[in-house]
Scaffold this motif. Structure first.
Motif, PDB file in Angstrom:
ATOM      1  N   ASP A 209       0.802  -1.222   0.000  1.00 52.82           N
ATOM      2  CA  ASP A 209       0.000   0.000   0.000  1.00 52.82           C
ATOM      3  C   ASP A 209       0.831   1.266   0.000  1.00 52.82           C
ATOM      4  O   ASP A 209       0.275   2.365  -0.079  1.00 52.82           O
ATOM      5  CB  ASP A 209      -0.936   0.006   1.220  1.00 52.82           C
TER       6      ASP A 209
ATOM      7  N   ASN B  28      -3.196   0.631   6.791  1.00 55.69           N
ATOM      8  CA  ASN B  28      -4.360  -0.060   6.228  1.00 55.69           C
ATOM      9  C   ASN B  28      -5.089  -0.815   7.335  1.00 55.69           C
ATOM     10  O   ASN B  28      -4.658  -0.852   8.499  1.00 55.69           O
ATOM     11  CB  ASN B  28      -3.957  -0.971   5.066  1.00 55.69           C
TER      12      ASN B  28
ATOM     13  N   ASP C 112     -15.283  -1.060  -2.585  1.00 56.88           N
ATOM     14  CA  ASP C 112     -14.719   0.285  -2.685  1.00 56.88           C
ATOM     15  C   ASP C 112     -15.709   1.174  -3.412  1.00 56.88           C
ATOM     16  O   ASP C 112     -16.269   0.782  -4.452  1.00 56.88           O
ATOM     17  CB  ASP C 112     -13.403   0.265  -3.472  1.00 56.88           C
TER      18      ASP C 112
ATOM     19  N   THR D 286     -10.513   5.334  10.148  1.00 59.63           N
ATOM     20  CA  THR D 286     -10.658   3.878  10.113  1.00 59.63           C
ATOM     21  C   THR D 286     -11.422   3.422  11.351  1.00 59.63           C
ATOM     22  O   THR D 286     -11.361   4.062  12.403  1.00 59.63           O
ATOM     23  CB  THR D 286      -9.287   3.166  10.084  1.00 59.63           C
TER      24      THR D 286
ATOM     25  N   GLN E 209     -13.750   2.424   1.778  1.00 59.55           N
ATOM     26  CA  GLN E 209     -13.514   0.981   1.727  1.00 59.55           C
ATOM     27  C   GLN E 209     -14.256   0.308   2.860  1.00 59.55           C
ATOM     28  O   GLN E 209     -14.191   0.749   4.010  1.00 59.55           O
ATOM     29  CB  GLN E 209     -12.016   0.670   1.855  1.00 59.55           C
TER      30      GLN E 209
ATOM     31  N   GLN F  40      -3.080  -9.932   0.901  1.00 55.27           N
ATOM     32  CA  GLN F  40      -3.093  -9.121  -0.320  1.00 55.27           C
ATOM     33  C   GLN F  40      -2.986 -10.002  -1.563  1.00 55.27           C
ATOM     34  O   GLN F  40      -2.231  -9.720  -2.495  1.00 55.27           O
ATOM     35  CB  GLN F  40      -1.992  -8.063  -0.293  1.00 55.27           C
TER      36      GLN F  40
ATOM     37  N   ARG G 198       1.259   8.288   4.276  1.00 54.59           N
ATOM     38  CA  ARG G 198       0.366   7.137   4.096  1.00 54.59           C
ATOM     39  C   ARG G 198      -0.171   6.706   5.453  1.00 54.59           C
ATOM     40  O   ARG G 198       0.590   6.502   6.404  1.00 54.59           O
ATOM     41  CB  ARG G 198       1.093   5.954   3.460  1.00 54.59           C
TER      42      ARG G 198
ATOM     43  N   SER H  32      -8.854  -1.476  -3.389  1.00 55.79           N
ATOM     44  CA  SER H  32      -8.162  -1.980  -2.211  1.00 55.79           C
ATOM     45  C   SER H  32      -8.007  -3.495  -2.282  1.00 55.79           C
ATOM     46  O   SER H  32      -8.876  -4.197  -2.808  1.00 55.79           O
ATOM     47  CB  SER H  32      -8.936  -1.624  -0.934  1.00 55.79           C
TER      48      SER H  32
ATOM     49  N   ARG I 160     -12.504   2.127   6.058  1.00 53.45           N
ATOM     50  CA  ARG I 160     -11.391   3.055   5.828  1.00 53.45           C
ATOM     51  C   ARG I 160     -11.878   4.114   4.849  1.00 53.45           C
ATOM     52  O   ARG I 160     -12.216   3.808   3.698  1.00 53.45           O
ATOM     53  CB  ARG I 160     -10.163   2.332   5.272  1.00 53.45           C
TER      54      ARG I 160
ATOM     55  N   GLU J 190      -3.020  -3.684   9.050  1.00 52.77           N
ATOM     56  CA  GLU J 190      -1.942  -3.199   9.909  1.00 52.77           C
ATOM     57  C   GLU J 190      -2.477  -2.714  11.249  1.00 52.77           C
ATOM     58  O   GLU J 190      -1.826  -2.852  12.285  1.00 52.77           O
ATOM     59  CB  GLU J 190      -1.182  -2.067   9.201  1.00 52.77           C
TER      60      GLU J 190
ATOM     61  N   ASP K  13      -2.021   9.397  -0.185  1.00 53.60           N
ATOM     62  CA  ASP K  13      -1.999   8.194   0.636  1.00 53.60           C
ATOM     63  C   ASP K  13      -0.952   7.211   0.109  1.00 53.60           C
ATOM     64  O   ASP K  13      -1.217   6.021  -0.024  1.00 53.60           O
ATOM     65  CB  ASP K  13      -3.392   7.563   0.679  1.00 53.60           C
TER      66      ASP K  13
END
Length: 701
Positions: free
Chosen positions: A84, A455, A304, A388, A330, A102, A452, A96, A358, A458, A132
């Motif tokens: 990201d 996400n 999204d 978020t 998101q 991922q 950034r 996303s 998000r 994280e 971002d």
């Protein structure tokens, strides 16, 4: 890209795209002085149907590095940073990855044959290209409306392509068709690929690298003298995809997308554009092959929704103002269904992320100014507000497991009692200056502050048990990962400098860059565990903020040896060095590619093109001890490719890794699949592909 612009800026394309490592170069070097916002670095000619396979193969030829994953899902690397940290826009849409590993990144939703052009801007990217991100922006254009001259809709063109690779016995097909009139345009592009697991230089199967995928896109557009309206629809279906460096595989991925674009001409050559995007992903993980057996279902659904509004307002003195407003939303749900009869995976569903949200709101302004015929400046500011949040979670069980404490039960209780809503204010600023020293050389300086926000994984991955934590992470290292709700955004300050010379027979370029990153999202070791076998030790890691620096340099030369009746002969040489380290103690960062050099001899005679390329990658001995990253030996590869076009037919023959060398991928992580089949082998680096014959044919009609 127009041929004249391509020839004039060939060197600058190589510098900015070849290794994706040098901030800001592609901007000033590619665009007309007062028209930088229309920058496009062509990855292939507009409408080219000859490229087959994943977008990785196309961008890889441009020099973008990749962190190995599935056959359609490798993560691009710019400036030593992946995931990201790079903003990837497919036809302007921000998609996303809806997966704890991922496995469905943005580039997996577009095949090489669908791509019209790509723009790669590393590091110092203008604020109008996107926020971002701290590593740069990759923009992919697939369906672009093209209108004809007739009053009624007429057939424009179509294409059929097919390819085969010996190393994996893969079959690849693509098709396109278009029709248009003066005010209407219709187009379809589709691709399909089926591949077995590839083999390494010793002829051994690289376990669990098989996959099957298809992507489809449709476009309908209308225009009059002052405006254009376009609707794009997309669909992807991947029934299975092996991930050799993950504990899980992808057993189903369905993607559905819709995009509405509106462009309108304003007074004094101004422009207004609006775009509305929607994308839905239904994703499943599990096991599908005896190459990596197991039983553990995981289901994720993500969506999204976004829109972008942009104004381009030129002024009478030649200045250009760019203004924009963007909104991104998101949603994510990640649940692991219980396995009946399992003591470890039941009796309840494991809820990893529930009602994850998000949301980003952005405003930006950018100014472009010509101080003189030799000096040009672009500067911009972008503000984003990111929020978020997520709902409560639950483990498979709240009871002790086999008489032992249940770490996931305790972690879920702590997580649910925590305040989970977070908000971050991000301020980006970019300055690019270019000096045109003469007809054949340029100097460019770039400065940027970029941010950034974390996400959802994280921030909100909460499981502490071995099984739960090893299901999270897109790094291919076999370790377990835990999130941190209180992570701070990353802030990168980047400086870049580039020099280029383009003479009649020679093109030369040199570039260097340095990024100082505050609150870089890395990891700290909070525990360790063993997966079994002779050496199955791995670490339990938690995402954390620390300070880091990354820097690199590139040298590129293209020299025309001769041009005459025998055709055009030229030689290219390139070298790239990269370093990334934590500022406290100078420990190496994860997956930093070692020194790489490339030497190529190219020949062109009419419509027949041939290239022989030698690539050398140095020993990787700067490794991340926290992630137990492996070293890899140096290696060299010899590749040959020849392409000939006769009327509407194009034939391509390639021999990759011509000498059949065995090598391990410095950005490949470890082979979890091999470890699962033989635990005494430990977590060895993932091997690269051996000698491969590749054939393809494309016909345009």
């Amino acid at each position: 890209m127009h041929n004249a612009l391509f020839l004039k800026n060939k060197l600058f394309i190589a510098l900015s795209v070849t290794l994706g490592a040098f901030p800001g170069i592609s901007l000033a070097m590619q665009a007309p002085l007062s028209d930088i916002e229309h920058l496009e670095v062509a990855g292939q000619r507009p409408g080219d149907h000859q490229q087959l396979g994943s977008a990785e193969r196309l961008l890889g030829k441009q020099g973008v590095d990749f962190s190995a994953a599935g056959g359609m899902a490798a993560l691009p690397v710019l400036n030593g940073m992946m995931g990201d940290r790079i903003k990837i826009l497919v036809d302007g849409a921000d998609v996303s990855a809806a997966c704890a590993n991922q496995m469905n990144p943005p580039l997996s939703y577009v095949s090489a044959s669908q791509i019209r052009s790509v723009s790669v801007v590393a590091g110092v990217s203008p604020v109008s290209l996107g926020g971002d991100n701290i590593a740069g922006v990759i923009k992919v254009s697939s369906l672009v409306p093209r209108f004809g001259q007739s009053d009624s809709v007429q057939w424009e063109q179509g294409s059929l392509s097919a390819g085969w690779r010996s190393i994996s016995h893969s079959q690849t097909y693509s098709a396109s068709a278009s029709a248009s009139s003066k005010d209407l345009s219709f187009e379809y592009r589709g691709a399909f690929e089926d591949a077995e697991s590839y083999r390494d230089g010793h002829g051994n199967r690289v376990t669990d690298t098989l996959f099957r995928a298809q992507n489809h896109s449709w476009l309908a557009a209308w225009q009059d003298e002052g405006q254009t309206l376009a609707l794009k629809l997309t669909h992807q279906y991947i029934p299975f995809e092996g991930f050799a460096n993950q504990y899980m595989d992808m057993t189903d991925n369905k993607g559905y997308g819709a995009q509405l674009n509106y462009d309108r001409k304003l007074a004094s050559e101004g422009e207004f554009s609006a775009q509305l995007n929607w994308h839905l992903v239904q994703h499943k993980m599990g096991f599908f092959s005896d190459e990596k057996p197991g039983k553990m279902p995981m289901e994720t659904e993500g969506s999204d929704y976004s829109y972008q509004l942009a104004w381009r307002l030129p002024e009478s003195d030649g200045d250009v103002w760019l203004w924009g407003h963007e909104f991104f939303n998101q949603r994510l749900d990640d649940t692991w269904p219980a396995v009946p009869g399992s003591m470890m995976m039941g009796p309840m569903d494991y809820v990893n992320i529930q009602d994850g949200l998000r949301r980003r709101v952005a405003l930006y302004g950018e100014w472009q100014h010509n101080f003189s015929p030799r000096w040009w400046l672009s500067s911009g500011v972008r503000f984003e507000y990111v929020t978020t949040n997520t709902g409560e979670v639950q483990p498979y069980s709240r009871m002790p497991v086999m008489g032992m404490p249940n770490p996931d039960a305790a972690a879920a209780s702590t997580f649910n009692s925590s305040y989970r809503k977070q908000s971050d204010a991000l301020l980006d600023a970019t300055v690019l200056a270019r000096y045109q020293g003469g007809d054949n050389w340029q100097l460019e300086l770039g400065l940027a502050r970029k941010n950034r926000a974390p996400n959802l994984y994280e921030r909100y991955s909460w499981g502490r048990g071995v099984m739960a934590s090893t299901m999270v992470g897109w790094f291919g290292d076999g370790n377990g990962y835990v999130g941190d709700i209180n992570l701070r955004p990353e802030t990168a300050h980047t400086l870049s400098l580039a020099y280029s010379y383009a003479g009649e027979d020679m093109q030369l370029g040199a570039a260097a860059w340095y990024s100082d990153i505050r609150d870089y999202i890395d990891v700290e070791v909070i525990g360790s565990f063993s997966r079994g076998g002779t050496d199955g030790s791995r670490n339990l890691l938690q995402f954390t903020n620390l300070d880091a620096r990354l820097y690199g340099a590139n040298l590129y030369v293209n020299y025309r040896l001769s041009e005459g009746q025998s055709g055009r002969w030229s030689v290219e040489a390139e070298a790239t060095a990269l370093r990334g380290e934590r500022k406290d103690g100078s420990e190496p960062l994860y997956q930093i590619k070692p020194l790489e050099t490339r030497l190529a001899l190219a020949h062109r005679l009419g419509d027949w093109q041939t290239a022989l390329e030698w690539q050398w990658v140095a020993t990787k001995d700067e490794v991340d001890s926290r992630r137990l990253e492996n070293t890899t030996d140096s290696y060299s590869l010899l590749n040959l490719e020849s392409r000939i076009t006769w009327q509407s037919l194009t034939l391509t023959l390639a021999l990759n890794n011509l000498l059949g060398h065995y090598y391990q991928l410095p950005l490949g992580g470890v082979s979890v699949a091999d470890y699962r089949n033989n635990k005494d082998a430990g977590f060895a680096p993932l091997a690269g592909a051996g000698r491969s014959l590749e054939l393809s044919a494309s016909y345009r009609f």
